[in-house]
Motif scaffolding. Structure first.
Motif, PDB file in Angstrom:
ATOM      1  N   MET A   1      39.099 -11.001 -12.451  1.00 18.42           N
ATOM      2  CA  MET A   1      38.077 -12.194 -12.956  1.00 18.42           C
ATOM      3  C   MET A   1      39.565 -13.183 -13.055  1.00 18.42           C
ATOM      4  N   TYR A   2      38.809 -14.191 -12.647  1.00 18.39           N
ATOM      5  CA  TYR A   2      40.037 -15.836 -12.517  1.00 18.39           C
ATOM      6  C   TYR A   2      39.226 -16.194 -13.526  1.00 18.39           C
ATOM      7  N   ARG A   3      40.025 -17.615 -14.634  1.00 20.97           N
ATOM      8  CA  ARG A   3      40.070 -18.259 -15.662  1.00 20.97           C
ATOM      9  C   ARG A   3      39.865 -19.600 -14.914  1.00 20.97           C
ATOM     10  N   THR A  45      27.393 -25.742  -4.580  1.00 16.56           N
ATOM     11  CA  THR A  45      28.866 -24.514  -5.434  1.00 16.56           C
ATOM     12  C   THR A  45      28.127 -23.407  -5.758  1.00 16.56           C
ATOM     13  N   PHE A  46      28.624 -22.187  -5.868  1.00 17.16           N
ATOM     14  CA  PHE A  46      28.092 -21.273  -6.572  1.00 17.16           C
ATOM     15  C   PHE A  46      29.317 -20.574  -6.904  1.00 17.16           C
ATOM     16  N   VAL A  47      28.709 -20.093  -7.971  1.00 14.52           N
ATOM     17  CA  VAL A  47      29.744 -19.009  -8.872  1.00 14.52           C
ATOM     18  C   VAL A  47      29.169 -17.264  -9.185  1.00 14.52           C
ATOM     19  N   VAL A  48      29.754 -16.661  -9.370  1.00 13.74           N
ATOM     20  CA  VAL A  48      29.061 -15.309 -10.090  1.00 13.74           C
ATOM     21  C   VAL A  48      30.033 -14.843 -11.363  1.00 13.74           C
ATOM     22  N   GLY A  49      29.817 -14.465 -12.301  1.00 12.18           N
ATOM     23  CA  GLY A  49      29.709 -14.508 -13.766  1.00 12.18           C
ATOM     24  C   GLY A  49      30.624 -13.389 -14.089  1.00 12.18           C
ATOM     25  N   VAL A  50      30.840 -13.533 -14.923  1.00 14.36           N
ATOM     26  CA  VAL A  50      31.643 -11.626 -15.573  1.00 14.36           C
ATOM     27  C   VAL A  50      30.739 -10.697 -15.477  1.00 14.36           C
ATOM     28  N   ASP A  51      29.645 -11.343 -15.718  1.00 15.99           N
ATOM     29  CA  ASP A  51      28.217 -10.427 -15.401  1.00 15.99           C
ATOM     30  C   ASP A  51      27.793 -10.144 -14.845  1.00 15.99           C
ATOM     31  N   GLY A  52      28.340 -11.009 -13.369  1.00 19.31           N
ATOM     32  CA  GLY A  52      27.578 -10.380 -12.190  1.00 19.31           C
ATOM     33  C   GLY A  52      26.318 -11.408 -11.220  1.00 19.31           C
ATOM     34  N   ALA A  65      31.647 -26.251 -14.021  1.00 18.37           N
ATOM     35  CA  ALA A  65      30.386 -27.670 -14.716  1.00 18.37           C
ATOM     36  C   ALA A  65      29.391 -26.019 -13.959  1.00 18.37           C
ATOM     37  N   CYS A  66      29.708 -25.284 -13.120  1.00 22.55           N
ATOM     38  CA  CYS A  66      28.143 -24.526 -12.935  1.00 22.55           C
ATOM     39  C   CYS A  66      28.128 -23.724 -13.499  1.00 22.55           C
ATOM     40  N   VAL A  67      29.197 -23.324 -14.407  1.00 20.08           N
ATOM     41  CA  VAL A  67      29.694 -21.698 -15.218  1.00 20.08           C
ATOM     42  C   VAL A  67      29.852 -22.251 -16.343  1.00 20.08           C
ATOM     43  N   GLU A  68      29.654 -23.829 -17.173  1.00 15.40           N
ATOM     44  CA  GLU A  68      30.008 -24.275 -18.529  1.00 15.40           C
ATOM     45  C   GLU A  68      31.241 -23.673 -18.603  1.00 15.40           C
ATOM     46  N   GLY A  69      32.473 -23.342 -17.754  1.00 18.40           N
ATOM     47  CA  GLY A  69      34.083 -23.528 -18.184  1.00 18.40           C
ATOM     48  C   GLY A  69      34.273 -21.690 -18.606  1.00 18.40           C
ATOM     49  N   ALA A  70      33.356 -21.112 -18.495  1.00 20.02           N
ATOM     50  CA  ALA A  70      32.893 -19.184 -18.346  1.00 20.02           C
ATOM     51  C   ALA A  70      34.227 -19.042 -17.048  1.00 20.02           C
ATOM     52  N   ASP A  71      35.006 -17.825 -17.071  1.00 23.40           N
ATOM     53  CA  ASP A  71      36.004 -17.070 -16.096  1.00 23.40           C
ATOM     54  C   ASP A  71      34.440 -16.727 -15.357  1.00 23.40           C
ATOM     55  N   VAL A  72      34.607 -16.481 -14.212  1.00 23.63           N
ATOM     56  CA  VAL A  72      34.462 -15.991 -13.417  1.00 23.63           C
ATOM     57  C   VAL A  72      34.639 -14.488 -12.353  1.00 23.63           C
ATOM     58  N   LEU A  73      33.933 -13.898 -11.817  1.00 21.62           N
ATOM     59  CA  LEU A  73      34.655 -13.352 -10.571  1.00 21.62           C
ATOM     60  C   LEU A  73      34.893 -13.105  -8.956  1.00 21.62           C
ATOM     61  N   ALA A  74      33.448 -14.730  -9.011  1.00 21.46           N
ATOM     62  CA  ALA A  74      33.702 -15.131  -7.818  1.00 21.46           C
ATOM     63  C   ALA A  74      33.648 -16.882  -7.657  1.00 21.46           C
ATOM     64  N   ALA A  75      33.369 -17.472  -7.134  1.00 21.69           N
ATOM     65  CA  ALA A  75      33.368 -18.793  -6.681  1.00 21.69           C
ATOM     66  C   ALA A  75      33.478 -19.176  -5.936  1.00 21.69           C
ATOM     67  N   PRO A 103      33.532  -9.278  -2.134  1.00 18.52           N
ATOM     68  CA  PRO A 103      32.240  -7.594  -2.507  1.00 18.52           C
ATOM     69  C   PRO A 103      31.603  -8.287  -3.710  1.00 18.52           C
ATOM     70  N   VAL A 104      31.833  -9.317  -4.895  1.00 16.83           N
ATOM     71  CA  VAL A 104      31.258  -9.191  -5.812  1.00 16.83           C
ATOM     72  C   VAL A 104      30.073 -10.193  -5.153  1.00 16.83           C
ATOM     73  N   VAL A 105      31.047 -11.246  -4.467  1.00 17.87           N
ATOM     74  CA  VAL A 105      30.041 -12.351  -3.865  1.00 17.87           C
ATOM     75  C   VAL A 105      28.241 -12.045  -2.885  1.00 17.87           C
ATOM     76  N   ALA A 106      29.353 -10.490  -2.254  1.00 20.18           N
ATOM     77  CA  ALA A 106      27.791  -9.627  -1.158  1.00 20.18           C
ATOM     78  C   ALA A 106      26.866  -8.666  -1.998  1.00 20.18           C
ATOM     79  N   GLU A 107      27.192  -8.355  -4.091  1.00 23.28           N
ATOM     80  CA  GLU A 107      27.459  -7.810  -4.187  1.00 23.28           C
ATOM     81  C   GLU A 107      26.069  -8.087  -5.526  1.00 23.28           C
ATOM     82  N   ALA A 108      26.301  -9.470  -5.757  1.00 29.04           N
ATOM     83  CA  ALA A 108      25.205 -10.487  -6.315  1.00 29.04           C
ATOM     84  C   ALA A 108      23.649 -11.161  -4.896  1.00 29.04           C
ATOM     85  N   LEU A 109      24.606 -10.819  -3.573  1.00 34.72           N
ATOM     86  CA  LEU A 109      23.607 -11.914  -2.525  1.00 34.72           C
ATOM     87  C   LEU A 109      22.659 -10.131  -2.237  1.00 34.72           C
TER      88      LEU A 109
END
Length: 152
Positions: A1-3, A45-52, A65-75, A103-109
């Motif tokens: 997870m990334y802050r 621009t993409f992010v994968v949120g902590v909820d996937g 801004a894409c994720v409204e400041g939340a932590d992400v699993l990938a960006a 792998p998180v990006v691949a899983e979301a796609l």
């Protein structure tokens, strides 16, 4: 997870990201996109949120801004040709995701039924300079602070 580790003034930007939970939602987002690369691909621009959940925004948007400041699993950035991802990077100086976040990006796609290259087509490693605190991209496995470069 990334802050988020970028500038505080960007953290205050309003949300520009769209949650993409179905293939139809992706197609709709791509149909509305007005940015194009010279080769015709659509950058995002993409992010994968902590909820996937994959969230997309115009490439000119900030990841935070894409994720409204939340932590992400990938960006990073995705490049679409139709509804297929033909390019992907982890380039986000706001979150500094490691190349191992793919792998998180691949899983979301995959969950959306989207074809992709199977890895980041351009992967970046980020490090903060211990001396000045500046964020830098490591190139060719060699860390050199961009601020402390000698002037010629």
């Amino acid at each position: 997870m990334y802050r988020y580790v970028g500038p505080d003034e960007l953290r205050a930007l309003s949300g520009t990201g769209t949650a993409i939970s179905t293939h139809a939602a992706l197609v709709s987002w791509l149909d509305a996109a007005d940015e194009r690369e010279p080769d015709g691909t659509i950058p995002a621009t993409f992010v994968v949120g902590v909820d996937g959940t994959l969230r997309l925004a115009p490439r000119s948007s900030e990841h935070v801004a894409c994720v409204e400041g939340a932590d992400v699993l990938a960006a990073g950035e995705l490049f679409f040709d139709g509804a297929e991802v033909v390019g992907a990077t982890n380039q986000s100086t706001g979150y500094c995701p490691e190349p191992a976040s793919w792998p998180v990006v691949a899983e979301a796609l995959d969950a959306l039924g989207v074809s992709h290259p199977g890895e980041y087509t351009a992967a970046f490693t980020f490090r903060r300079c211990d001396a000045c605190g500046t964020l830098n991209v490591v190139k060719d496995g060699w860390f050199v602070c961009g601020v402390d470069l000698p002037l010629t």
